[in-house]
Scaffold this motif. Structure first.
Motif, PDB file in Angstrom:
ATOM      1  N   SER A  22       4.316   4.506   2.371  1.00  0.00           N
ATOM      2  CA  SER A  22       2.903   4.741   1.778  1.00  0.00           C
ATOM      3  C   SER A  22       2.038   5.563   2.433  1.00  0.00           C
ATOM      4  O   SER A  22       2.345   6.241   3.545  1.00  0.00           O
ATOM      5  N   THR A  23       0.758   6.089   1.920  1.00  0.00           N
ATOM      6  CA  THR A  23      -0.078   7.081   2.493  1.00  0.00           C
ATOM      7  C   THR A  23      -0.642   6.473   3.671  1.00  0.00           C
ATOM      8  O   THR A  23      -1.096   6.968   4.725  1.00  0.00           O
ATOM      9  N   PRO A  65     -10.069  -0.432  -1.074  1.00  0.00           N
ATOM     10  CA  PRO A  65      -9.316   0.103  -2.150  1.00  0.00           C
ATOM     11  C   PRO A  65      -9.940   1.255  -2.669  1.00  0.00           C
ATOM     12  O   PRO A  65     -11.221   0.937  -3.006  1.00  0.00           O
ATOM     13  N   ALA A  85      -7.987   2.373  -8.456  1.00  0.00           N
ATOM     14  CA  ALA A  85      -6.624   1.796  -8.085  1.00  0.00           C
ATOM     15  C   ALA A  85      -6.231   0.919  -9.386  1.00  0.00           C
ATOM     16  O   ALA A  85      -6.997   0.200  -9.990  1.00  0.00           O
ATOM     17  N   PRO A 101      -2.916   4.781  -6.500  1.00  0.00           N
ATOM     18  CA  PRO A 101      -3.287   3.476  -5.582  1.00  0.00           C
ATOM     19  C   PRO A 101      -3.141   2.300  -6.385  1.00  0.00           C
ATOM     20  O   PRO A 101      -3.388   2.225  -7.684  1.00  0.00           O
ATOM     21  N   LYS A 139      -4.101  -1.984  -6.398  1.00  0.00           N
ATOM     22  CA  LYS A 139      -4.815  -2.808  -5.603  1.00  0.00           C
ATOM     23  C   LYS A 139      -4.431  -4.374  -6.135  1.00  0.00           C
ATOM     24  O   LYS A 139      -4.177  -4.388  -7.056  1.00  0.00           O
ATOM     25  N   TRP A 150      -4.376  -3.133  -0.631  1.00  0.00           N
ATOM     26  CA  TRP A 150      -4.052  -1.999  -1.563  1.00  0.00           C
ATOM     27  C   TRP A 150      -3.123  -0.952  -0.677  1.00  0.00           C
ATOM     28  O   TRP A 150      -2.864  -0.888   0.424  1.00  0.00           O
ATOM     29  N   GLN A 206      -0.531   3.010  -1.687  1.00  0.00           N
ATOM     30  CA  GLN A 206      -0.084   4.048  -2.354  1.00  0.00           C
ATOM     31  C   GLN A 206       1.309   4.545  -2.063  1.00  0.00           C
ATOM     32  O   GLN A 206       1.281   5.090  -0.831  1.00  0.00           O
TER      33      GLN A 206
END
Ligand code: CUA
Length: 323
Positions: free
Chosen positions: A13-14, A95, A99, A132, A134, A166, A168
């Motif tokens: 994830s980011t 978030p 999202a 993204p 959430k 959250w 991404q």
């Protein structure tokens, strides 16, 4: 940081690389000082060893400059850890506005997930890559914890309230989902998978599984539980629900409260906790399943703002969704 680093699950994830960077920074600082101190202890022990029985060393007077240095440098280092970690923490708990929403209910011993379009999943969560997501989470019984190691996110899931999380996903694939809070006999079996898919494939997946949206289910409940009797337009014995979501609501107590998910949830299960100004405490507390509460909230959200509100009218027959 190399994503194939064997000590950790690969980043997915980011947020992952940011969390890892802080970890390695703190690890690096610790290693540096551990080695420095250990080496100096050894070095000084040899250099200043007692050479004869009669030796009597000169007393040490102290050094202001040295004392300031060993106070200020660690202080700055500790503050840098705090500032860096705080900024990433802030990102983790905030978030993005756009999202995609997913509702999560934890229960002994499974994860129940529901998309806004009504698609349900058990111990499985399909998400699009690069968007993204959430999660609004609650528990039907005890405390659980939603943990996806590859995403570096973990959040307790509590009964009687909502928590959010959250992430991404940065690549397609399957990621482990764990319950990270001991929640009874089968805690260790409360596992699942997050499946990240390319956005177009994800849309196909959603479309295949679409059956009445959450809001439609909530709308049905709104009629079947007779909420309409008081919350209808004709006999407003209770606040109207149109355009209520994310509005400031004046309370009997003189305070104001933001009509977010948490407030709506409380007002459904414990209506007298926050009484809206100008209304009597006549609403009974409802015994609803968590799933039903999320459906009702989705319905209230669908009444605006932002979307065209379907009109609430009395005596309207319940809408039946196609099977
Ligand atoms: Cu749920 Cu441990």
């Amino acid at each position: 940081m190399d994503s194939d680093f064997v000590l950790f699950p690969p980043q997915g994830s980011t947020l992952a690389s940011k969390v890892d960077a802080i970890f390695f920074y703190i690890l690096g600082v610790c290693l540096f000082f551990t080695l420095l101190i250990a080496t100096l202890v050894l070095y000084f022990a040899i250099k200043y060893r007692r050479r004869s029985e009669a030796e009597c060393p000169r007393p040490v007077v102290g050094s202001l400059r040295l004392e300031i240095a060993w106070s200020v440098i660690p202080l700055l280092l500790a503050l840098s850890m705090f500032a860096w970690a705080a900024s990433v923490y802030y990102e983790i708990i905030t978030p993005p506005e756009d999202a995609m929403q997913v509702y999560v209910i934890g229960r002994q011993w499974m994860w129940h997930l529901q998309h806004v379009g009504g698609q349900r999943e058990i111990n499985m969560l399909h998400v699009p890559v690069g968007k993204p997501v959430k999660l609004t989470m609650t528990s039907q019984d005890v405390i659980h914890s939603f943990y996806v190691p590859e995403f570096r996110v973990k959040q307790d899931v509590l009964p009687k309230r909502y928590t959010t999380l959250w992430f991404q996903a940065t690549r397609a694939g399957q990621f482990h989902l764990f319950c990270a809070e001991y929640c009874g006999t089968n805690h260790s079996a409360m596992i699942g998978k997050v499946i990240a898919m390319e956005p177009t494939r994800f849309q196909e997946w959603l479309a295949q599984r679409s059956d009445g949206s959450l809001a439609t289910e909530g709308r049905k409940l709104f009629y079947s539980k007779q909420c309409i009797v008081c919350h209808g337009r004709e006999t407003p014995r209770a606040p109207l629900l149109e355009n209520l979501y994310l509005k400031r609501v004046p309370l009997q107590s003189g305070e104001q409260v933001l009509a977010d998910d948490e407030y709506l949830r409380e007002s459904i299960v414990n209506p007298r906790a926050k009484l809206v100004a100008g209304f009597q405490p006549i609403m009974p507390p409802y015994q609803l399943k968590e799933e039903e509460v999320t459906q009702l909230i989705a319905f209230i959200k669908s009444l605006g703002p932002g979307e065209t509100p379907p009109r609430i009218e009395r005596r309207e027959p319940p809408v039946t969704a196609p099977p």
